[in-house]
Write a protein that holds these residues in place. Structure first.
Motif, short mmCIF file in Angstrom:
data_model
loop_
_atom_site.label_atom_id
_atom_site.label_comp_id
_atom_site.label_asym_id
_atom_site.label_seq_id
_atom_site.Cartn_x
_atom_site.Cartn_y
_atom_site.Cartn_z
N UNK A 281 10.28 -1.36 -1.38
CA UNK A 281 10.71 -1.58 -2.77
C UNK A 281 11.97 -0.80 -3.14
N UNK A 282 12.65 -0.19 -2.17
CA UNK A 282 13.78 0.70 -2.45
C UNK A 282 14.85 0.04 -3.32
N UNK B 167 14.47 10.59 -0.11
CA UNK B 167 14.09 9.36 -0.82
C UNK B 167 13.20 8.51 0.08
N UNK B 168 13.60 8.40 1.35
CA UNK B 168 12.82 7.61 2.32
C UNK B 168 11.40 8.19 2.46
N UNK C 107 2.96 -0.05 -9.74
CA UNK C 107 4.07 0.27 -8.83
C UNK C 107 5.08 1.20 -9.51
N UNK C 108 5.34 0.92 -10.79
CA UNK C 108 6.27 1.80 -11.53
C UNK C 108 5.71 3.21 -11.64
N UNK C 109 4.39 3.31 -11.83
CA UNK C 109 3.80 4.64 -11.94
C UNK C 109 3.91 5.39 -10.62
N UNK C 110 3.83 4.66 -9.51
CA UNK C 110 4.01 5.31 -8.20
C UNK C 110 5.43 5.81 -8.02
N UNK D 124 14.89 1.51 -7.45
CA UNK D 124 13.88 2.53 -7.15
C UNK D 124 14.51 3.69 -6.39
N UNK D 125 15.30 3.37 -5.36
CA UNK D 125 15.93 4.42 -4.55
C UNK D 125 16.87 5.28 -5.40
#
Length: 366
Positions: free
Chosen positions: A134-135, A122-123, A146-149, A100-101
């Motif tokens: 979830x980074x 990113x943070x 979550x993927x859409x976020x 994700x990061x």
């Protein structure tokens, strides 16, 4: 369409047309001002031109003619990756081999920001969409919501002035979709970024938008606030496309200032607001919203009788289908709390509505 003050406008479409075959126009002579900081939704059925308009703004499609301006700069020859526009798609378009990061860092690395700045942004973006923990996950380890976020955070991480969203919630289930609508709306309010959002889901458009542009056959039929679109549609297409609507056919009998009298096909007369510019004797269609109709009505005008044919229970309200005004599928919406428990199928009731809740619009082609 009303002109906005120049300094208030971020994007301008000027006489934009798009054709793929040189003959039929998918987008016809589009003139549209998008205001700084607004949430504008392009709404319409499949093939109406809304997605093509968004893709021309993104740079993935080129206008056949006309011009698109971002600020005071023409975008016509600017490639997509140089437009500084964030994009969110229905399929997320995340890199599966990156965490994700790393997904969020990617657009920042492309723009050659330094490592400290990237880590900080990113943070901040993760915190903004409440995914701090979830980074180090990979997209495949996360739910659709979550993927859409993450996709949303990636579109916002480089702080673009404009974010485009193409059916971003289409793959989610109803409950999650409704939750994400409110999340995106709140994020927009917090960040003040300009959002252009494409959907064919009218309730989504009404829930989220400052303004909605209703597309049909390549043209904007009406652009307005959600409330104005619903309560005061300018034509029969908008009345029928947005929300539920009772449509009655008839002919204009006479005009009296802003009001008119319409003779229905079954001979009954209705008083309504004269929206369509018809002459006496010409066909019109009437629009009346189901929730604006009273049962056992005591209104002095627009009182009719109807026979109950069906009850459709929907939790907080009931849809009642009646035979009324020459229409076998006339719908009345009643809150459960105000429904007469004695009312049954086959009963004849009085129904009515106020003049301002009936709109005489253009006739609908059958």
């Amino acid at each position: 369409m009303s002109e906005s003050p120049v300094n208030d406008v971020l994007v301008r479409f000027r006489n934009v047309q798009k054709s793929y075959d040189g003959e039929s126009l998918i987008v016809k002579d589009l003139n549209l001002d998008i205001r700084k900081g607004e949430f504008l939704t392009l709404l319409g059925p499949s093939g109406s031109g809304k997605t093509t308009s968004l893709m021309m703004l993104a740079g993935f499609e080129t206008p056949t003619s006309g011009e698109i301006l971002l600020g005071d700069r023409s975008l016509n020859r600017v490639p997509a990756h140089r437009r500084n526009i964030g994009m969110v798609f229905q399929n997320y378009a995340l890199f599966p081999h990156m965490t994700v990061a790393e997904n969020l860092a990617f657009p920042l690395k492309v723009r050659k920001l330094d490592k400290t700045d990237i880590a900080e942004r990113v943070k901040r973006a993760l915190s903004m969409v409440q995914l701090d923990a979830f980074a180090h996950r990979y997209p495949g380890q996360m739910s659709g919501g979550q993927q859409q976020r993450v996709a949303l955070a990636r579109a916002l991480v480089f702080e673009p002035q404009l974010v485009l969203m193409d059916e971003p919630l289409g793959a989610l289930d109803k409950q999650l979709r409704e939750h994400m609508q409110i999340e995106i709306k709140h994020l927009h309010e917090k960040l003040g970024v300009t959002v252009v959002y494409v959907t064919h889901d009218q309730s989504e458009a009404l829930t989220m938008s400052d303004r909605v542009a209703v597309f049909h056959q390549g043209e904007i039929q009406q652009i307005d606030t959600p409330q104005a679109l619903y309560e005061t549609p300018r034509n029969a297409f908008v009345a029928n496309f947005i929300g539920e609507n009772n449509r009655l056919s008839g002919r204009l009998e006479k005009r009296e200032g802003p009001e008119c009298v319409v003779r229905l096909d079954n001979g009954e007369s209705v008083r309504a607001m004269a929206v369509h510019d018809a002459a006496p004797g010409q066909p019109v269609s009437l629009s009346v919203r189901p929730e604006r109709i009273s049962l056992n009505a005591t209104t002095p005008v627009n009182r009719f009788s109807g026979r109950v044919r069906e009850f459709i229970y929907l939790g907080d309200h009931v849809r009642i289908r009646l035979e009324a005004c020459g229409n076998a599928a006339f719908i009345v919406k009643q809150p459960i709390a105000s429904l007469d428990p004695e009312l049954g199928v086959g009963d004849v009731v009085t129904l009515g509505w106020n003049i301002e809740h009936a709109r005489a619009l253009d006739p609908v082609a059958v």
